[in-house]
Design an enzyme around this catalytic site. Structure first.
Site, PDB file in Angstrom:
ATOM      1  N   CYS A  60       0.847  -1.191   0.000  1.00 52.58           N
ATOM      2  CA  CYS A  60       0.000   0.000   0.000  1.00 52.58           C
ATOM      3  C   CYS A  60       0.884   1.242   0.000  1.00 52.58           C
ATOM      4  O   CYS A  60       2.102   1.143  -0.052  1.00 52.58           O
ATOM      5  CB  CYS A  60      -0.867   0.028   1.255  1.00 52.58           C
ATOM      6  SG  CYS A  60      -1.780  -1.497   1.519  1.00 52.58           S
TER       7      CYS A  60
HETATM    8  N1  GLN Z   1      -0.788  -7.299   3.317  1.00 54.58           N
HETATM    9  C1  GLN Z   1      -1.640  -6.168   3.145  1.00 54.58           C
HETATM   10  C2  GLN Z   1      -3.093  -6.562   3.071  1.00 54.58           C
HETATM   11  O1  GLN Z   1      -3.484  -7.273   2.165  1.00 54.58           O
HETATM   12  C3  GLN Z   1      -1.256  -5.473   1.873  1.00 54.58           C
HETATM   13  C4  GLN Z   1      -1.692  -4.084   1.870  1.00 54.58           C
HETATM   14  C5  GLN Z   1      -0.693  -3.299   2.613  1.00 54.58           C
HETATM   15  O2  GLN Z   1       0.472  -3.128   2.192  1.00 54.58           O
HETATM   16  N2  GLN Z   1      -1.111  -2.872   3.781  1.00 54.58           N
HETATM   17  O3  GLN Z   1      -3.863  -6.194   3.905  1.00 54.58           O
END
Ligand code: GLN
Length: 230
Positions: free
Chosen positions: A2
């Site tokens: 993100c």
């Molecule tokens: N691992 C996170 C999710 O799917 C990916 C998004 C992020 O970088 N927060 O919630």
């Protein structure tokens, strides 16, 4: 992965931080410039801000670029402390508003940019969703933000492939870590911005090195290396 952004300073509108900059989170939702994992951030968004000591949030599982209601209201939302994010969900994670940062324990707002194996995170009744970021936020809230560096060191030992870029705020302080992804800081006359990537081409943006903890408060911007930093 993100993109996230934090603000601490004079009261400014959420729109001026998120929607108006030439490469702000709105543009980063479809055309990020520095994102290493994922091409766009279309799986939702969240904006949190402090109203006095009270954190308030607006989150959605739809792309930020399609939200006319938020665009209409955001110029009227003003705060001294903001945490905002756009989401690119990791494969297999739920797409729902409660899986979008910022997460909150009623006192802190917290965003996670990265990925962690859910098997190494304890189940928590406090987690707002079942995605890795919500579980990690619950663990960080349980341990307390003062223990953030130790908590991340423990998670990184259990999952060496984890990327642990955190951005948190309690209204008077921003805390952020770099662990596997970019973060930049902009010191403005009216406050400080921390962002996964610069929201414009101001030459005053500075990159934070990997595996560092950044603290922003009214005494300034402070950087310390995290355990395991190169
Ligand atoms: N691992 C996170 C999710 O799917 C990916 C998004 C992020 O970088 N927060 O919630």
């Amino acid at each position: 992965m993100c993109r996230h952004l934090g603000w601490l300073g004079e009261p400014v509108s959420v729109a001026s931080l998120v929607l108006e900059p030439a490469h702000g989170l709105l543009v980063q939702s479809y055309a990020p410039r520095r994102q290493r994992h994922g091409l766009l951030n279309a799986d939702g968004w969240g904006v949190g801000f402090f109203d006095g000591a009270t954190p308030r949030r607006w989150r959605s599982a739809s792309p930020l670029w399609g939200d006319a209601s938020f665009a209409s209201v955001a110029p009227a939302l003003r705060s001294t402390c903001v945490v905002a994010a756009v989401r690119s969900a990791t494969v297999g994670m739920p797409i729902e508003a409660s899986a979008c940062a910022p997460f909150s324990d009623g006192r802190w707002l917290l965003s996670h940019n990265g990925v962690v194996d859910r098997a190494v995170l304890p189940p928590s009744a406090r987690a707002e969703s079942t995605n890795d970021s919500a579980l990690l936020a619950a663990l960080i809230f349980d341990r307390g933000l003062d223990a953030l560096a130790d908590t991340l060191a423990e998670v990184a030992t259990a999952d060496p492939n984890a990327r642990l870029n955190i951005l948190a705020a309690d209204g008077s302080r921003l805390l952020a870590t770099t662990w596997g992804d970019t973060l930049s800081v902009l010191r403005r006359d009216d406050g400080v911005v921390l962002a996964s990537e610069p929201y414009d081409d101001d030459p005053a943006w500075r990159d934070i090195p990997d595996r560092h903890l950044v603290t922003v408060d009214d005494s300034g911007v402070h950087l310390v290396p995290l355990k395991g930093s190169p």
